[in-house]
Design a protein around this motif. Sequence first.
Motif, PDB file in Angstrom:
ATOM      1  N   PRO A   1       2.925  -8.487 -11.643  1.00 43.23           N
ATOM      2  CA  PRO A   1       3.330  -7.444 -12.600  1.00 43.23           C
ATOM      3  C   PRO A   1       3.038  -6.016 -12.108  1.00 43.23           C
ATOM      4  O   PRO A   1       3.716  -5.079 -12.505  1.00 43.23           O
ATOM      5  N   GLY A   2       2.026  -5.836 -11.279  1.00 34.56           N
ATOM      6  CA  GLY A   2       1.730  -4.500 -10.750  1.00 34.56           C
ATOM      7  C   GLY A   2       2.107  -4.381  -9.283  1.00 34.56           C
ATOM      8  O   GLY A   2       1.614  -3.483  -8.585  1.00 34.56           O
ATOM      9  N   GLY A   3       2.957  -5.281  -8.830  1.00 35.61           N
ATOM     10  CA  GLY A   3       3.384  -5.262  -7.425  1.00 35.61           C
ATOM     11  C   GLY A   3       2.269  -5.720  -6.502  1.00 35.61           C
ATOM     12  O   GLY A   3       1.191  -6.153  -6.931  1.00 35.61           O
ATOM     13  N   TYR A   4       2.541  -5.623  -5.214  1.00 33.80           N
ATOM     14  CA  TYR A   4       1.557  -6.006  -4.203  1.00 33.80           C
ATOM     15  C   TYR A   4       0.359  -5.056  -4.278  1.00 33.80           C
ATOM     16  O   TYR A   4      -0.778  -5.441  -4.046  1.00 33.80           O
ATOM     17  N   THR A   5       0.658  -3.806  -4.632  1.00 37.67           N
ATOM     18  CA  THR A   5      -0.399  -2.783  -4.688  1.00 37.67           C
ATOM     19  C   THR A   5      -1.518  -3.195  -5.629  1.00 37.67           C
ATOM     20  O   THR A   5      -2.695  -3.136  -5.273  1.00 37.67           O
ATOM     21  N   ARG A   6      -1.133  -3.632  -6.823  1.00 35.90           N
ATOM     22  CA  ARG A   6      -2.181  -4.033  -7.770  1.00 35.90           C
ATOM     23  C   ARG A   6      -2.769  -5.390  -7.383  1.00 35.90           C
ATOM     24  O   ARG A   6      -3.992  -5.587  -7.450  1.00 35.90           O
ATOM     25  N   ALA A   7      -1.919  -6.290  -6.935  1.00 32.85           N
ATOM     26  CA  ALA A   7      -2.417  -7.629  -6.582  1.00 32.85           C
ATOM     27  C   ALA A   7      -3.434  -7.570  -5.439  1.00 32.85           C
ATOM     28  O   ALA A   7      -4.334  -8.401  -5.356  1.00 32.85           O
ATOM     29  N   HIS A   8      -3.309  -6.563  -4.562  1.00 32.13           N
ATOM     30  CA  HIS A   8      -4.182  -6.507  -3.384  1.00 32.13           C
ATOM     31  C   HIS A   8      -5.032  -5.247  -3.339  1.00 32.13           C
ATOM     32  O   HIS A   8      -5.626  -4.935  -2.303  1.00 32.13           O
ATOM     33  N   GLY A   9      -5.077  -4.518  -4.441  1.00 31.04           N
ATOM     34  CA  GLY A   9      -5.968  -3.353  -4.529  1.00 31.04           C
ATOM     35  C   GLY A   9      -5.650  -2.242  -3.538  1.00 31.04           C
ATOM     36  O   GLY A   9      -6.561  -1.596  -3.020  1.00 31.04           O
ATOM     37  N   LEU A  10      -4.372  -1.993  -3.264  1.00 33.86           N
ATOM     38  CA  LEU A  10      -4.024  -0.879  -2.363  1.00 33.86           C
ATOM     39  C   LEU A  10      -4.191   0.451  -3.117  1.00 33.86           C
ATOM     40  O   LEU A  10      -4.190   0.488  -4.339  1.00 33.86           O
TER      41      LEU A  10
END
Length: 469
Positions: free
Chosen positions: A284-293
Amino acid sequence: MTETALPRPELPSGSDPGGRRNGVSLARLAALIERARVSYATRRPRSAALAREAAVHWHDGVPLHWMSDWGLPFPMFLARAEGSTLTDADGIAHVDFCLGDTGSMFGHAPAAIVRAVAEQTARGITGMLPSVQVPEVGRLLAARFGLPLWQITMTASDANRAVVRWARAITGRPDILIFDGCYHGAVDDTHVRLRDGRPILRPGLMGQVWDLPEHTRVVPFNDLAALKAELADGRVALVLTEPVMTNIGMVQPEPGFHDGLRRATRAAGALLAIDETHTISSGPGGYTRAHGLDPDFFVLGKPIAGGVPAAVYGFTDAVAEGMKRARAATPGYSGMGTTLTANALAVAAMRACLTEVMTDAAYDHMIALAEVLAAELERVVARRRMPWVVTRVGARVEFMLSPTRPRDGGEAGRIGDAEIEGALRLHLIERGVIITPFHNMMLIAPTTTRADVDRLVSALDEALAELTG
Ligand SMILES: Cc1ncc(COP(=O)(O)O)c(C=O)c1O
């Protein structure tokens, strides 16, 4: 639609003198193609007639030339698309795993989008003023993606162009850096490739008269040493990247790559933009949220308004301060924005998408079923002894005609076999299944069912059985 896969690989890898390539018998391949082409054409008299009619006034017979790049005898004309079902002009229904190359990745015509579009259309489509839903949509974007400030554009290409321009204006630096094999839309600055370690204009680029490599650096993905070397002279304003390369086949970041990228850009004073237009499949928050970028800019287009043309870019407070300073120093026309951008219809569709379509529950289903699809494809590939790998990023699955996963765009660009992949696509269409004409990409939508997945897997298995003998 991604344009990146259109240039076909020049030399299919893995040829052998025994008449097999990439695990496939070439004689059987020719027979399958012939059979599927005849069947496609015979079953679609209405699309054939429309293609003849359209050829009179549409260049290449289609309103966008990409639409003739499916490798079909003639284009399939779309009559209707709902959920995961795409019905063509001849009334043939297909399970759609292409989903408009991500524009409809949450299913075709989701009820919430249809409703929001109908209601907003009746209240006015565009007025060059912020519509009353604008404050709420800003809150939704910030809460979901973690960046405090946002702007809307018509397309992801527009968003990336704006980000490039802002970054140069903020930093006062002339250059940008991209990764070899990337695609960020129709953004001139990014159409640069590496050849023998040197930046060149992307092969196939038409009408290009100025030298793009003059201000675009390009390094291999996952190569932090090359990245640091290019950043060292302090002339790079922006590094623009997808978190996982998806437009040359999927290339995963190696452990530590994103951390190194963020540290290197900060140390060099370059801004970092993460383009999530495809990797929004991650969650839901893209790769950025899924991986803490932790990017300076975040770009998302295509599905953000359920397929209604719209894209967004978000940025940090520090970037916003830089924008204000740049605007104050350079008043007048900014070179960004288009008249229909952020129209009331797009905002209403985006609101519906963020609140009712891109839900956690939708992603739970999409990702769980994509795991099943990936596992089933791996089983088929193993059973048929194909020297291929299956990759997955959240709800997005691909198979690659290579025994190993590529480390960068250069390696990924050498993988692939247009003839075999085209044959599989045709065969699948004849079995009522559509996959993307690029990189064998398959998306799981909230509306995709286990039966849809089984249909795809068994149709592919059937083709591989035929092709391998
Ligand atoms: C990562 C990425 N960014 C940007 C774009 C451009 O999107 P659009 O064609 O909607 O402008 C694409 C298109 O495929 C993409 O894959």
